[in-house]
Design a protein around this motif. Structure first.
Motif, PDB file in Angstrom:
ATOM      1  N   GLU A   1      36.926  62.232 108.456  1.00  0.00           N
ATOM      2  CA  GLU A   1      36.709  62.493 110.048  1.00  0.00           C
ATOM      3  C   GLU A   1      35.914  61.197 110.573  1.00  0.00           C
ATOM      4  O   GLU A   1      35.172  60.613 109.759  1.00  0.00           O
ATOM      5  CB  GLU A   1      35.978  63.741 109.982  1.00  0.00           C
ATOM      6  CG  GLU A   1      36.852  65.092 109.833  1.00  0.00           C
ATOM      7  CD  GLU A   1      37.564  65.443 110.907  1.00  0.00           C
ATOM      8  OE1 GLU A   1      37.924  65.011 112.005  1.00  0.00           O
ATOM      9  OE2 GLU A   1      38.450  66.401 110.735  1.00  0.00           O
ATOM     10  N   SER A   2      36.345  61.125 111.927  1.00  0.00           N
ATOM     11  CA  SER A   2      35.358  59.650 112.481  1.00  0.00           C
ATOM     12  C   SER A   2      34.292  60.303 112.953  1.00  0.00           C
ATOM     13  O   SER A   2      34.231  61.505 113.078  1.00  0.00           O
ATOM     14  CB  SER A   2      36.418  59.311 113.587  1.00  0.00           C
ATOM     15  OG  SER A   2      36.054  60.082 114.732  1.00  0.00           O
ATOM     16  N   PHE A   3      33.282  59.662 112.981  1.00  0.00           N
ATOM     17  CA  PHE A   3      31.791  59.722 113.573  1.00  0.00           C
ATOM     18  C   PHE A   3      31.864  60.047 114.993  1.00  0.00           C
ATOM     19  O   PHE A   3      31.343  60.951 115.349  1.00  0.00           O
ATOM     20  CB  PHE A   3      30.854  58.817 113.253  1.00  0.00           C
ATOM     21  CG  PHE A   3      30.584  58.525 111.777  1.00  0.00           C
ATOM     22  CD1 PHE A   3      30.102  59.628 111.066  1.00  0.00           C
ATOM     23  CD2 PHE A   3      30.780  57.276 111.316  1.00  0.00           C
ATOM     24  CE1 PHE A   3      30.001  59.432 109.544  1.00  0.00           C
ATOM     25  CE2 PHE A   3      30.675  57.078 109.995  1.00  0.00           C
ATOM     26  CZ  PHE A   3      30.145  58.092 109.114  1.00  0.00           C
ATOM     27  N   GLU A   4      32.681  59.472 115.687  1.00  0.00           N
ATOM     28  CA  GLU A   4      32.688  59.576 117.342  1.00  0.00           C
ATOM     29  C   GLU A   4      33.504  60.685 117.691  1.00  0.00           C
ATOM     30  O   GLU A   4      33.254  61.117 118.759  1.00  0.00           O
ATOM     31  CB  GLU A   4      33.065  58.219 117.895  1.00  0.00           C
ATOM     32  CG  GLU A   4      32.610  56.882 117.423  1.00  0.00           C
ATOM     33  CD  GLU A   4      31.206  56.870 117.700  1.00  0.00           C
ATOM     34  OE1 GLU A   4      30.483  57.646 118.768  1.00  0.00           O
ATOM     35  OE2 GLU A   4      30.241  56.091 117.035  1.00  0.00           O
ATOM     36  N   ASN A   5      34.508  61.030 117.114  1.00  0.00           N
ATOM     37  CA  ASN A   5      35.434  62.087 117.655  1.00  0.00           C
ATOM     38  C   ASN A   5      36.132  62.983 116.264  1.00  0.00           C
ATOM     39  O   ASN A   5      37.196  62.831 115.996  1.00  0.00           O
ATOM     40  CB  ASN A   5      36.539  61.568 118.576  1.00  0.00           C
ATOM     41  CG  ASN A   5      37.386  62.552 119.159  1.00  0.00           C
ATOM     42  OD1 ASN A   5      37.026  63.595 119.020  1.00  0.00           O
ATOM     43  ND2 ASN A   5      38.461  62.230 119.836  1.00  0.00           N
ATOM     44  N   PRO A   6      35.474  63.669 115.755  1.00  0.00           N
ATOM     45  CA  PRO A   6      35.984  64.404 114.675  1.00  0.00           C
ATOM     46  C   PRO A   6      36.483  65.642 115.117  1.00  0.00           C
ATOM     47  O   PRO A   6      36.293  66.160 116.156  1.00  0.00           O
ATOM     48  CB  PRO A   6      34.391  65.057 113.977  1.00  0.00           C
ATOM     49  CG  PRO A   6      33.448  64.973 114.963  1.00  0.00           C
ATOM     50  CD  PRO A   6      33.931  63.810 115.764  1.00  0.00           C
ATOM     51  N   GLN A   7      37.780  66.153 114.038  1.00  0.00           N
ATOM     52  CA  GLN A   7      38.785  66.722 114.698  1.00  0.00           C
ATOM     53  C   GLN A   7      38.614  68.191 114.005  1.00  0.00           C
ATOM     54  O   GLN A   7      39.292  69.174 114.617  1.00  0.00           O
ATOM     55  CB  GLN A   7      40.162  66.139 114.431  1.00  0.00           C
ATOM     56  CG  GLN A   7      40.450  64.940 115.356  1.00  0.00           C
ATOM     57  CD  GLN A   7      40.349  64.970 116.749  1.00  0.00           C
ATOM     58  OE1 GLN A   7      40.867  65.930 117.283  1.00  0.00           O
ATOM     59  NE2 GLN A   7      39.789  64.043 117.390  1.00  0.00           N
ATOM     60  N   TYR A   8      37.920  68.301 112.780  1.00  0.00           N
ATOM     61  CA  TYR A   8      38.067  69.616 112.323  1.00  0.00           C
ATOM     62  C   TYR A   8      37.639  70.877 112.889  1.00  0.00           C
ATOM     63  O   TYR A   8      38.129  72.022 112.870  1.00  0.00           O
ATOM     64  CB  TYR A   8      37.323  69.483 110.980  1.00  0.00           C
ATOM     65  CG  TYR A   8      35.922  69.415 111.057  1.00  0.00           C
ATOM     66  CD1 TYR A   8      34.903  70.471 111.097  1.00  0.00           C
ATOM     67  CD2 TYR A   8      35.499  68.079 110.971  1.00  0.00           C
ATOM     68  CE1 TYR A   8      33.800  70.484 111.212  1.00  0.00           C
ATOM     69  CE2 TYR A   8      33.804  68.012 111.230  1.00  0.00           C
ATOM     70  CZ  TYR A   8      32.922  69.120 111.425  1.00  0.00           C
ATOM     71  OH  TYR A   8      31.619  69.000 111.293  1.00  0.00           O
ATOM     72  N   LEU A   9      36.672  70.747 113.887  1.00  0.00           N
ATOM     73  CA  LEU A   9      36.180  71.874 114.652  1.00  0.00           C
ATOM     74  C   LEU A   9      37.087  72.509 115.457  1.00  0.00           C
ATOM     75  O   LEU A   9      37.438  73.582 115.741  1.00  0.00           O
ATOM     76  CB  LEU A   9      34.859  71.704 115.271  1.00  0.00           C
ATOM     77  CG  LEU A   9      34.141  72.629 115.952  1.00  0.00           C
ATOM     78  CD1 LEU A   9      33.781  74.089 114.769  1.00  0.00           C
ATOM     79  CD2 LEU A   9      32.863  72.405 116.558  1.00  0.00           C
ATOM     80  N   ASP A  10      37.813  71.289 116.241  1.00  0.00           N
ATOM     81  CA  ASP A  10      39.022  71.942 117.301  1.00  0.00           C
ATOM     82  C   ASP A  10      40.023  72.504 116.598  1.00  0.00           C
ATOM     83  O   ASP A  10      40.679  73.472 116.939  1.00  0.00           O
ATOM     84  CB  ASP A  10      39.402  70.542 117.919  1.00  0.00           C
ATOM     85  CG  ASP A  10      38.502  70.146 118.909  1.00  0.00           C
ATOM     86  OD1 ASP A  10      37.367  70.702 119.097  1.00  0.00           O
ATOM     87  OD2 ASP A  10      38.551  68.933 119.275  1.00  0.00           O
ATOM     88  N   ARG A  11      40.347  71.764 115.419  1.00  0.00           N
ATOM     89  CA  ARG A  11      41.536  72.643 114.339  1.00  0.00           C
ATOM     90  C   ARG A  11      40.927  74.086 113.902  1.00  0.00           C
ATOM     91  O   ARG A  11      41.943  74.775 113.805  1.00  0.00           O
ATOM     92  CB  ARG A  11      41.578  71.605 113.083  1.00  0.00           C
ATOM     93  CG  ARG A  11      42.757  70.722 113.234  1.00  0.00           C
ATOM     94  CD  ARG A  11      43.269  69.910 112.099  1.00  0.00           C
ATOM     95  NE  ARG A  11      44.132  70.789 111.267  1.00  0.00           N
ATOM     96  CZ  ARG A  11      44.223  70.254 109.947  1.00  0.00           C
ATOM     97  NH1 ARG A  11      44.108  69.140 109.429  1.00  0.00           N
ATOM     98  NH2 ARG A  11      45.514  71.164 109.357  1.00  0.00           N
TER      99      ARG A  11
END
Ligand code: SF4
Ligand code: SF4
Lengths: 299, 206
Positions: free
Chosen positions: A172-182
């Protein structure tokens, strides 16, 4: 299916009657449904949190974390340590890495641990529950037990700092992680765009520097409103507490009318898995998450 | 108060390298300024981490150690993931704050210094942190009258948490604790003794 076994490090804020005590009930349900077994580390101690450095310095801080690692090594051999609290996870993992990098620090640590009758080989891996969910379980399997889609609620996924930095979730990227949205989408809910996703809530300074930190909290809540969210959802105990608790203070001081519920991802999963509001710990919210309670109450 | 060994008195960079957590990294800073824009409480930092690293190299011992700045660190780790030289900036800030605290040079009445000390004392007593005792100690750190005022100001929040079973008033009578309290205390005391010896603090344990 055999349950996956982990050495569990609950942390101080998740104890009965503490500020994140609405968290463990929902984690229990999630683990039950996903065949995860958390085995509490016997007589675990505090990690020192992010503020322990002031008086605790370096070695004493490493040593208190090493004690938990040694307890896990001795009593729960072969299991990864898992924590649901980012501060606990961070402190534990940092200790593992620092002691791997330096033989002299490990020797000094063991000299101190001897006073408590312990010795550390430093063979344990320190992980966050979110890592277990994503890496060992996976989104597909996380979706399977869903019996109630969380439809009609918009969530601002607030990752915060310490679940995200310096270690973060692999890939995941530090600036815009996606896992929580997923995760939000996995339970059938909508993740709004949220530009304060990785903003700091002020951490421990919400207590010592309330005015300075409340500006952070105000930005976070305001942005959730601006993006049309009904609720904020987070993996972090400190974010949850700070962002929920201080809304009334900010309202009083600045005339805002904030009333934005702040829940844990595990509470979302629990409701989606058919758990009651009580099982999800929703009775522990200061700002009631009514829309989520309503779904939990539906047969 | 403890004192640092005088052997570094004329070279602050060397003193930081020897006595501050992760201090050996300071010389790696290339002054790019990326970290300077990373701190959430940025406007309240009189000197950004970048400036502090420059001041250390310029030997400004007094100015650095008496600074309020590193006490503004929220442990957000923004800087660490951005620094092109991979300096563990957060830990260096924590290390400097701790060093200033141990030397008695931190600004008088620094609130984060005060809660950090309360938090650690609370931890060492039982092995776990008791949030109620910690909060009360925090409110009363400025004396009794101010303590009552602080507690009153936060009363609504406290009652809300009690009702939601997230703050337990019975904790004042005991509350959560580790079984091996004494082992933990001995272990922590030993760790401090080793660290003080290594870092050349005289009056170890004070
Ligand atoms: S961790 Fe501390 S020094 Fe680094 S950006 Fe955050 S507040 Fe600034
Ligand atoms: S980001 Fe790193 S290299 Fe750049 S000024 Fe800050 S510490 Fe120095």
């Amino acid at each position: 299916m055999a349950k996956k076994q982990y050495a569990f490090y609950p942390g101080c804020s998740s104890q009965k009657g503490a500020s994140a005590s609405n968290f463990p009930t929902s984690v229990g349900v999630v683990c039950e449904k996903l065949d995860i077994q958390l085995n509490e580390i016997p007589d675990w101690n505090c990690c020192g949190a992010s503020i322990g450095y002031g008086e605790g310095g370096e070695l004493p801080r490493l040593v208190i974390n090493a004690r938990n690692l040694a307890q896990a090594e001795n009593h729960l051999a072969g299991q990864d340590i898992v924590s649901g609290c980012p501060a606990c996870w961070l402190a534990t993992r940092e200790t593992v890495e620092r002691l791997h990098e330096s033989d002299s620090l490990l020797a000094e640590t063991n000299e101190a641990l001897k006073e408590a009758g312990l010795n550390l080989k430093n063979t344990v891996k320190a992980r966050h529950i979110v890592e277990v969910l994503i890496e060992d379980i996976g989104f597909e399997a996380m979706k399977k037990p869903v019996v109630k889609a969380i439809e009609g609620i918009k969530f601002a996924g607030y990752v915060g700092c310490q679940t995200n930095r310096p270690f973060g979730i692999a890939g995941e990227s530090f600036e815009n992680p996606q896992y929580l949205d997923r995760m939000i989408e996995t339970v059938g809910a909508e993740a709004v765009k949220f530009d304060q996703k990785v903003t700091c809530c002020g951490g421990a300074l919400a207590f010592s520097e309330p005015d300075k930190s409340q500006k952070q909290i105000r930005d976070i809540v305001e942005s959730a409103y601006d993006h049309g969210a009904d609720m904020i959802v987070t993996p972090c105990q400190l974010c949850q507490a700070n962002v929920e608790i201080y809304q009334s203070e900010i309202n009083k001081k600045q005339g805002t009318k904030f009333s934005m519920p702040v829940v844990y991802y595990s509470q979302l999963l629990t409701v989606a898995y058919g758990g009651s509001a009580k099982q999800a710990g929703l009775d522990g919210q200061l700002i009631r998450a009514e829309k989520l309670e309503r779904i939990a109450g539906k047969q | 108060m403890t004192t640092a060994t005088p052997k570094y008195r004329n070279n602050f960079l060397k003193e930081v390298e020897a006595n501050v957590e992760e201090g050996h990294w300071v010389k790696m800073c290339m002054q790019c300024g990326v970290c300077a824009g990373s701190c959430p409480l940025g406007p309240h930092w009189q000197h950004s981490p970048q400036k502090i690293f420059m001041m250390i190299r310029a030997g400004k011992r007094e100015e650095v150690l008496t600074s309020d700045s590193m006490w503004m660190c929220t442990s957000c780790y923004n800087c660490i993931v951005r620094c092109p030289r991979k300096l563990p900036i957060t830990h260096i800030m924590h290390g400097l704050a701790n060093y200033a605290h141990r030397l008695g040079m931190a600004p008088k009445g620094q609130p984060t210094e005060a809660i950090a000390k309360l938090f650690w004392d609370n931890l060492v007593k039982t092995g776990r942190v008791n949030e109620l005792k910690f909060s009360l100690a925090m409110y009363f750190k400025d004396g009794f009258v101010q303590g009552i005022k602080n507690a009153m100001a936060m009363q609504g929040i406290g009652l809300g948490l009690v009702k939601a079973k997230r703050l337990n008033p019975m904790e004042i009578l005991g509350g959560h604790a580790c079984k091996d309290k004494s082992g933990i205390q001995k272990m922590v005391a030993k760790a401090r003794e080793i660290e003080d010896r290594r870092k050349g603090f005289s009056g170890a344990g004070a």
